[in-house]
Enzyme design. Structure first.
Site, PDB file in Angstrom:
ATOM      1  N   GLN A 114       7.243   3.874   4.000  1.00 12.68           N
ATOM      2  CA  GLN A 114       5.822   3.498   3.988  1.00 12.68           C
ATOM      3  C   GLN A 114       5.561   2.235   4.811  1.00 12.68           C
ATOM      4  O   GLN A 114       4.518   2.114   5.452  1.00 12.68           O
ATOM      5  CB  GLN A 114       5.381   3.282   2.531  1.00 12.68           C
ATOM      6  CG  GLN A 114       3.874   3.326   2.323  1.00 12.68           C
ATOM      7  CD  GLN A 114       3.328   4.737   2.230  1.00 12.68           C
ATOM      8  OE1 GLN A 114       3.888   5.578   1.540  1.00 12.68           O
ATOM      9  NE2 GLN A 114       2.227   5.014   2.910  1.00 12.68           N
ATOM     10  N   ASN A 120      -1.853  19.035  -1.909  1.00 10.42           N
ATOM     11  CA  ASN A 120      -2.856  18.347  -1.111  1.00 10.42           C
ATOM     12  C   ASN A 120      -2.535  18.397   0.390  1.00 10.42           C
ATOM     13  O   ASN A 120      -3.392  18.742   1.210  1.00 10.42           O
ATOM     14  CB  ASN A 120      -2.921  16.902  -1.622  1.00 10.42           C
ATOM     15  CG  ASN A 120      -3.818  16.032  -0.787  1.00 10.42           C
ATOM     16  OD1 ASN A 120      -3.351  15.351   0.124  1.00 10.42           O
ATOM     17  ND2 ASN A 120      -5.094  16.088  -1.044  1.00 10.42           N
ATOM     18  N   LYS A 150       5.421   3.372   8.417  1.00  9.37           N
ATOM     19  CA  LYS A 150       4.257   4.253   8.585  1.00  9.37           C
ATOM     20  C   LYS A 150       2.964   3.442   8.624  1.00  9.37           C
ATOM     21  O   LYS A 150       2.125   3.606   9.503  1.00  9.37           O
ATOM     22  CB  LYS A 150       4.210   5.217   7.388  1.00  9.37           C
ATOM     23  CG  LYS A 150       3.092   6.232   7.415  1.00  9.37           C
ATOM     24  CD  LYS A 150       2.888   6.928   6.067  1.00  9.37           C
ATOM     25  CE  LYS A 150       4.157   7.516   5.491  1.00  9.37           C
ATOM     26  NZ  LYS A 150       3.871   8.433   4.350  1.00  9.37           N
ATOM     27  N   GLY A 195      -2.457   8.339  -4.338  1.00  8.36           N
ATOM     28  CA  GLY A 195      -1.763   9.515  -4.866  1.00  8.36           C
ATOM     29  C   GLY A 195      -0.524   9.883  -4.061  1.00  8.36           C
ATOM     30  O   GLY A 195      -0.262   9.338  -2.999  1.00  8.36           O
ATOM     31  N   ASP A 196       0.237  10.790  -4.609  1.00  5.45           N
ATOM     32  CA  ASP A 196       1.391  11.409  -3.938  1.00  5.45           C
ATOM     33  C   ASP A 196       1.672  12.656  -4.782  1.00  5.45           C
ATOM     34  O   ASP A 196       0.766  13.141  -5.473  1.00  5.45           O
ATOM     35  CB  ASP A 196       2.597  10.439  -3.892  1.00  5.45           C
ATOM     36  CG  ASP A 196       3.695  10.906  -2.931  1.00  5.45           C
ATOM     37  OD1 ASP A 196       3.545  10.723  -1.718  1.00  5.45           O
ATOM     38  OD2 ASP A 196       4.697  11.487  -3.386  1.00  5.45           O
ATOM     39  N   LYS A 251       0.859  -1.191   0.000  1.00  6.25           N
ATOM     40  CA  LYS A 251       0.000   0.000   0.000  1.00  6.25           C
ATOM     41  C   LYS A 251       0.882   1.223   0.000  1.00  6.25           C
ATOM     42  O   LYS A 251       1.831   1.325   0.793  1.00  6.25           O
ATOM     43  CB  LYS A 251      -0.888   0.003   1.270  1.00  6.25           C
ATOM     44  CG  LYS A 251      -1.803   1.215   1.360  1.00  6.25           C
ATOM     45  CD  LYS A 251      -3.069   1.010   0.560  1.00  6.25           C
ATOM     46  CE  LYS A 251      -3.834   2.293   0.283  1.00  6.25           C
ATOM     47  NZ  LYS A 251      -3.409   2.992  -0.956  1.00  6.25           N
ATOM     48  N   THR A 284      -4.215  13.681   5.154  1.00  5.59           N
ATOM     49  CA  THR A 284      -2.793  13.798   5.506  1.00  5.59           C
ATOM     50  C   THR A 284      -2.542  15.108   6.263  1.00  5.59           C
ATOM     51  O   THR A 284      -1.900  15.122   7.315  1.00  5.59           O
ATOM     52  CB  THR A 284      -1.909  13.722   4.248  1.00  5.59           C
ATOM     53  OG1 THR A 284      -2.337  12.614   3.465  1.00  5.59           O
ATOM     54  CG2 THR A 284      -0.452  13.564   4.612  1.00  5.59           C
ATOM     55  N   SER A 340      -6.845   5.990   3.645  1.00  8.19           N
ATOM     56  CA  SER A 340      -6.853   5.056   2.506  1.00  8.19           C
ATOM     57  C   SER A 340      -7.247   3.663   2.985  1.00  8.19           C
ATOM     58  O   SER A 340      -8.023   2.960   2.334  1.00  8.19           O
ATOM     59  CB  SER A 340      -5.468   4.974   1.852  1.00  8.19           C
ATOM     60  OG  SER A 340      -5.261   6.040   0.963  1.00  8.19           O
ATOM     61  N   LYS A 348       5.450   1.708  -3.053  1.00  8.11           N
ATOM     62  CA  LYS A 348       5.434   3.067  -3.632  1.00  8.11           C
ATOM     63  C   LYS A 348       5.730   2.929  -5.115  1.00  8.11           C
ATOM     64  O   LYS A 348       6.389   1.986  -5.535  1.00  8.11           O
ATOM     65  CB  LYS A 348       6.527   3.929  -2.981  1.00  8.11           C
ATOM     66  CG  LYS A 348       6.302   5.409  -3.140  1.00  8.11           C
ATOM     67  CD  LYS A 348       5.398   5.938  -2.052  1.00  8.11           C
ATOM     68  CE  LYS A 348       5.002   7.363  -2.253  1.00  8.11           C
ATOM     69  NZ  LYS A 348       4.318   7.899  -1.059  1.00  8.11           N
TER      70      LYS A 348
HETATM   71  P1  NDP Z   1       1.145  17.747  -4.391  1.00  5.80           P
HETATM   72  O1  NDP Z   1       1.606  17.369  -5.741  1.00  5.80           O
HETATM   73  O2  NDP Z   1      -0.301  17.953  -4.145  1.00  5.80           O
HETATM   74  O3  NDP Z   1       1.909  19.056  -3.897  1.00  5.80           O
HETATM   75  C1  NDP Z   1       3.289  19.086  -3.802  1.00  5.80           C
HETATM   76  C2  NDP Z   1       3.701  20.475  -3.356  1.00  5.80           C
HETATM   77  O4  NDP Z   1       5.083  20.480  -3.060  1.00  5.80           O
HETATM   78  C3  NDP Z   1       3.513  21.519  -4.451  1.00  5.80           C
HETATM   79  O5  NDP Z   1       3.288  22.769  -3.868  1.00  5.80           O
HETATM   80  C4  NDP Z   1       4.858  21.479  -5.167  1.00  5.80           C
HETATM   81  O6  NDP Z   1       5.178  22.668  -5.900  1.00  5.80           O
HETATM   82  C5  NDP Z   1       5.804  21.322  -4.003  1.00  5.80           C
HETATM   83  N1  NDP Z   1       6.999  20.598  -4.452  1.00  5.80           N
HETATM   84  C6  NDP Z   1       7.049  19.375  -5.032  1.00  5.80           C
HETATM   85  N2  NDP Z   1       8.310  19.041  -5.347  1.00  5.80           N
HETATM   86  C7  NDP Z   1       9.054  20.095  -4.975  1.00  5.80           C
HETATM   87  C8  NDP Z   1      10.429  20.366  -5.033  1.00  5.80           C
HETATM   88  N3  NDP Z   1      11.303  19.473  -5.556  1.00  5.80           N
HETATM   89  N4  NDP Z   1      10.857  21.549  -4.525  1.00  5.80           N
HETATM   90  C9  NDP Z   1       9.986  22.461  -4.000  1.00  5.80           C
HETATM   91  N5  NDP Z   1       8.663  22.244  -3.919  1.00  5.80           N
HETATM   92  C10 NDP Z   1       8.213  21.088  -4.395  1.00  5.80           C
HETATM   93  O7  NDP Z   1       1.713  16.611  -3.411  1.00  5.80           O
HETATM   94  P2  NDP Z   1       1.254  16.231  -1.937  1.00  5.80           P
HETATM   95  O8  NDP Z   1       0.799  17.438  -1.214  1.00  5.80           O
HETATM   96  O9  NDP Z   1       0.381  15.053  -2.026  1.00  5.80           O
HETATM   97  O10 NDP Z   1       2.647  15.723  -1.309  1.00  5.80           O
HETATM   98  C11 NDP Z   1       3.524  16.575  -0.593  1.00  5.80           C
HETATM   99  C12 NDP Z   1       4.411  15.739   0.298  1.00  5.80           C
HETATM  100  O11 NDP Z   1       3.609  14.995   1.224  1.00  5.80           O
HETATM  101  C13 NDP Z   1       5.269  14.683  -0.418  1.00  5.80           C
HETATM  102  O12 NDP Z   1       6.481  14.525   0.283  1.00  5.80           O
HETATM  103  C14 NDP Z   1       4.446  13.415  -0.271  1.00  5.80           C
HETATM  104  O13 NDP Z   1       5.251  12.258  -0.385  1.00  5.80           O
HETATM  105  C15 NDP Z   1       3.905  13.596   1.121  1.00  5.80           C
HETATM  106  N6  NDP Z   1       2.717  12.835   1.477  1.00  5.80           N
HETATM  107  C16 NDP Z   1       1.597  12.871   0.721  1.00  5.80           C
HETATM  108  C17 NDP Z   1       0.476  12.174   1.114  1.00  5.80           C
HETATM  109  C18 NDP Z   1      -0.807  12.246   0.378  1.00  5.80           C
HETATM  110  O14 NDP Z   1      -1.774  11.656   0.846  1.00  5.80           O
HETATM  111  N7  NDP Z   1      -0.920  12.951  -0.741  1.00  5.80           N
HETATM  112  C19 NDP Z   1       0.494  11.317   2.299  1.00  5.80           C
HETATM  113  C20 NDP Z   1       1.710  11.400   3.064  1.00  5.80           C
HETATM  114  C21 NDP Z   1       2.777  12.124   2.645  1.00  5.80           C
HETATM  115  P3  NDP Z   1       5.020  22.669  -7.490  1.00  5.80           P
HETATM  116  O15 NDP Z   1       3.552  22.673  -7.764  1.00  5.80           O
HETATM  117  O16 NDP Z   1       5.713  23.898  -7.932  1.00  5.80           O
HETATM  118  O17 NDP Z   1       5.688  21.409  -7.988  1.00  5.80           O
HETATM  119  O1  2IT Z   2       3.166   8.877   1.494  1.00  8.11           O
HETATM  120  C1  2IT Z   2       2.014   8.471   1.683  1.00  8.11           C
HETATM  121  O2  2IT Z   2       1.669   7.974   2.762  1.00  8.11           O
HETATM  122  C2  2IT Z   2       1.036   8.628   0.606  1.00  8.11           C
HETATM  123  N1  2IT Z   2       1.368   9.187  -0.428  1.00  8.11           N
HETATM  124  C3  2IT Z   2      -0.360   8.075   0.757  1.00  8.11           C
HETATM  125  C4  2IT Z   2      -0.386   6.611   0.485  1.00  8.11           C
HETATM  126  C5  2IT Z   2      -1.750   5.982   0.425  1.00  8.11           C
HETATM  127  O3  2IT Z   2      -1.779   4.789   0.081  1.00  8.11           O
HETATM  128  O4  2IT Z   2      -2.764   6.613   0.715  1.00  8.11           O
END
Ligand code: NDP
Ligand code: 2IT
Length: 449
Positions: A107, A236, A110, A161-162, A86, A205, A381, A122
């Site tokens: 993961q 997100n 976590k 997603g991520d 997952k 998240t 999830s 992943k």
């Molecule tokens: P999104 O794609 O929704 O947003 C990512 C954000 O981070 C954007 O604002 C993006 O800017 C910025 N970003 C991405 N890469 C870079 C970079 N190299 N340098 C600077 N800014 C950057 O992703 P999420 O919000 O889903 O994910 C954000 C973080 O949270 C990640 O580390 C992800 O692994 C983690 N995460 C996500 C979960 C989820 O459920 N979605 C769960 C747990 C952890 P720009 O638009 O300019 O690229």
């Molecule tokens: O990093 C993470 O925990 C995620 N991107 C969410 C993973 C999931 O299966 O919901």
């Protein structure tokens, strides 16, 4: 232990993010290995850092002009000791094997901490969604799934997603999976609400991360109320972390994207946050547009010449890094401490560099590692999978209640484990130890497979 550390450094020498994540866990679990010999006898360390399976595949797709593009697709099926693989899918040009192996490794721990029966995985691609048309995104998602579909399933591997993969991409991926398999199942999470998705999954998240921070604050008898917070990212995780901070009476003064950051001295309120949600999730524009609408705010483009990120250099009490890995370096960590920050909760995965982590741990501030504080997303999830299996859906309030309980339980598991193994208050050790014991024990019970 020493020879193992040397061996992994050589074996993973080209995989710096993976090595960073593994080294941190090894350091934390050393006292566990010393106390209970069964982990070394069963060679668990060597087994837990080796993915059960790594899939790499070609993704060919046509752009709107008919030109052919090729990207690389991946799925790391890291560990299935306590449940089906997952974890999310990331579409970003920086994606490579090291990044996805570190994410898959994190993961595993976590998912164990959530208390739900979820293994770890992943995947993703080096595809860059920026500047692509809607039809190009759809064709890419379909091409990606045309290979991935044979390797996943509701009891095998359940992606979500991520970075770069949100509700829109999950929709296209699910549509293609359903067509190829001729099956409507809960094989992806983060689905639309009318076709098997769970309420609160988009928020989970970010909300979960702030619930975790609130639990930490409770330890010193305070709360989010009145706390000034620095948040990075505007995706997100970041926007829903901001929403929960605002709901709990805190003040959010920064948000960012990869081009720069906004600074709102008096705080971003709910109305401004709604503007940002539309800007980012619907119009898919840059955060710099914000200051055209709200003239009182300031925008600072990224200055690559600086060896620190000025976003982390404002007076505040709490920081929520919610963008990407290693976004806080040693200098940023010093700046945060000098500005009064005493709580850092990771919304992103491993946003704190090794150097910065050592500084935070040395100063004994409240520091929550992502594998604990951002587990709310995968936890909901897991709840989405349960609702799919039951063929029913729960209300917002029910899911939110579950999420709050799960975050509370993760918080206490971390503290208990940290305490038991001699480093009270160290959430990094606590999270690594509690996650490790659960997965390692399951591996031992299931034999050498
Ligand atoms: P999104 O794609 O929704 O947003 C990512 C954000 O981070 C954007 O604002 C993006 O800017 C910025 N970003 C991405 N890469 C870079 C970079 N190299 N340098 C600077 N800014 C950057 O992703 P999420 O919000 O889903 O994910 C954000 C973080 O949270 C990640 O580390 C992800 O692994 C983690 N995460 C996500 C979960 C989820 O459920 N979605 C769960 C747990 C952890 P720009 O638009 O300019 O690229
Ligand atoms: O990093 C993470 O925990 C995620 N991107 C969410 C993973 C999931 O299966 O919901």
């Amino acid at each position: 232990m020493e020879s193992f550390k040397k061996e992994i450094k050589i074996k993973a020498s080209g995989e710096k993010e993976f090595l960073q994540a593994v080294s941190e866990v090894i350091d934390s679990i050393e006292p566990v290995l010393k106390k209970d010999k069964k982990y070394l006898e069963n060679n668990i360390l060597k087994r837990i850092i080796e993915p059960e399976r790594v899939l790499m595949f070609r993704v060919s797709w046509l752009d709107d002009r008919g030109s052919i593009h090729v990207n690389r697709g991946y799925r790391i099926q890291m560990n299935s000791a306590i449940g089906p693989y997952k974890g999310g899918l990331r579409f970003h040009p920086t994606v490579n094997l090291s990044v996805l192996k570190f994410l898959a490794f994190e993961q595993v721990f976590k998912n164990a901490l959530t208390g739900l029966p979820l293994g770890g995985g992943k995947g993703g691609s080096d595809f860059d969604p920026k500047g692509k048309s809607e039809t190009e995104i759809m064709r890419f998602c379909q091409a990606f799934m045309s290979e991935l579909y044979r390797h996943i399933g509701p009891d095998t591997d359940v992606p979500a997603g991520d970075i770069g993969v949100g509700a829109r991409e999950i929709g296209y991926l699910f549509g293609m999976y359903k067509k190829l398999r001729n099956e409507f199942s809960g094989t992806l999470t983060g689905k639309g609400i009318n076709w098997g998705g769970s309420l609160i999954r988009p928020e989970a998240t970010g909300y979960g991360c702030v619930y975790f921070a609130s639990e930490m604050l409770k330890e010193e008898g305070s709360s989010m109320k009145g706390k000034t917070c620095l948040i990075s990212g505007s995706g997100n995780v970041a926007l829903f972390a901001a929403e929960k901070v605002i709901q709990l009476g805190g003040k959010v003064i920064t948000l960012s994207d990869s081009s720069g950051y906004i600074y709102e001295k008096d705080g971003i309120n709910q109305e401004k946050l709604e503007f940002l949600k539309t800007l980012k999730f619907v119009k898919r524009e840059r955060i710099s547009e914000y200051v055209k609408e709200y003239k009182e705010a300031e925008y600072f483009p990224i200055d690559k010449k600086k060896d620190y990120n000025p976003l982390w250099n404002h007076r505040a009490q709490c920081a929520f890094p919610c963008a990407t890995q290693n976004e806080i370096n040693g200098k940023d960590a010093e700046n945060l401490l000098n500005n009064g920050v005493f709580l850092v909760a990771e919304g992103a995965n491993m946003p704190t560099s090794k150097e910065a982590l050592d500084i935070f741990l040395d100063k004994k501030i409240f520091f929550a590692p992502g594998k604990a504080s951002n587990a709310g997303g995968v936890a909901v999830s897991g709840l989405e999978m349960t609702q799919n299996n039951l063929r029913m859906s729960w209300s917002r309030e029910e899911v939110d209640k579950h999420l709050q309980n799960i975050m509370k339980n993760i918080h206490s598991s971390c503290l208990e484990a940290a305490n038991k193994y001699g480093t009270p208050g160290n959430y990094v050790n606590g999270a690594n130890i509690a996650g490790f014991i659960k997965v390692a024990d399951a591996m031992i019970e299931q034999g050498v497979v």
